[in-house]
Design an enzyme around this catalytic site. Structure first.
Site, PDB file in Angstrom:
ATOM      1  N   ASP A 129      41.082  60.587  80.456  1.00 39.38           N
ATOM      2  CA  ASP A 129      41.723  59.302  80.171  1.00 39.38           C
ATOM      3  C   ASP A 129      40.933  58.640  79.045  1.00 39.38           C
ATOM      4  O   ASP A 129      41.054  59.044  77.891  1.00 39.38           O
ATOM      5  CB  ASP A 129      41.737  58.465  81.452  1.00 39.38           C
ATOM      6  CG  ASP A 129      42.564  57.201  81.337  1.00 39.38           C
ATOM      7  OD1 ASP A 129      42.981  56.857  80.220  1.00 39.38           O
ATOM      8  OD2 ASP A 129      42.797  56.537  82.367  1.00 39.38           O
ATOM      9  N   LYS A 157      45.721  62.475  79.048  1.00 39.04           N
ATOM     10  CA  LYS A 157      46.482  61.235  78.966  1.00 39.04           C
ATOM     11  C   LYS A 157      46.456  60.724  77.528  1.00 39.04           C
ATOM     12  O   LYS A 157      45.395  60.484  76.961  1.00 39.04           O
ATOM     13  CB  LYS A 157      45.912  60.186  79.927  1.00 39.04           C
ATOM     14  CG  LYS A 157      46.764  58.942  80.040  1.00 39.04           C
ATOM     15  CD  LYS A 157      46.233  57.986  81.111  1.00 39.04           C
ATOM     16  CE  LYS A 157      46.523  58.481  82.503  1.00 39.04           C
ATOM     17  NZ  LYS A 157      46.212  57.430  83.531  1.00 39.04           N
TER      18      LYS A 157
END
Length: 204
Positions: A129, A157
């Site tokens: 992330d 992500k």
């Protein structure tokens, strides 16, 4: 069906409904992505062993796979049987989020029990992330005088919150949008790790 579960009175997360969640990645898509990751890893590491086949035993490569718990446990359990070279297995556990949405200082809950010195380390995590946690995990491994460090993540992500100095994974299964996800080892308030698919919360 998951949609039925979250709409029942005994749902542990009544804030989730079929109206604000959706299936983002099917189990079949996940299996295909994991197979592709395994193919790439096997190609690299089998080459490593082939290039050292004539070396003395003490000079042959040793590989340690480190599973980042708890999120990567399901991904890792599917990946491991597809890897075709000798390896040792261990796990790491770090915490940055807990029950919060925003990260804080990294806390080490479990370090490796294997001496990583002079070994090739393959870190397996569920997703990247912001990249802060994985970057620190890589730095931890590199501080142990390893021969090499590579990172495999199931999900990447696509977020503008990615740190500029974040590590770049060597193996990526699937790119996903910047949404809150759960399932297939990834939790929502410590529930739903046992789901076969990955779901997304569309609004929070």
């Amino acid at each position: 069906m998951f949609d039925t579960l979250i709409d029942t009175p005994f749902s542990p997360t009544p804030e989730l409904t079929h109206k604000n969640t959706h299936k983002l990645i099917s189990h079949e898509q996940l299996q295909s992505a994991i197979a592709n990751i395994a193919d790439s890893i096997n190609r690299d590491y089998l080459s490593l062993f082939s290039n050292s086949s004539n070396s003395a035993k003490e000079d042959r490569p040793e590989v340690v796979l480190l599973c980042v718990m708890n999120g990567a446990m399901v991904f890792c359990s599917h990946l491991l049987p597809l890897l075709q070279f000798p390896l040792q297995f261990d796990s790491l556990q770090v915490s940055r989020y807990g029950n919060k949405d925003k990260g804080g200082e990294l806390r080490w809950l479990k370090e490796s029990d294997i001496d990583l010195g002079n070994k090739h380390v393959l870190i397996v995590d569920d997703l990247i992330d912001e990249g802060a946690s994985l970057t620190e995990v890589v730095a931890y491994c590199n501080s142990k005088a390893v021969r090499s460090t590579k990172v495999a993540v199931l999900l990447n992500k696509k977020t503008q919150r990615r740190l500029a100095d974040s590590i770049v994974p060597d193996y990526i299964g699937l790119d996903i949008p910047d949404e809150f996800i759960f399932g297939f080892g990834i939790d929502y308030k410590n529930f739903y790790r046992n789901l076969l698919d990955i779901y997304s919360v569309k609004s929070r």
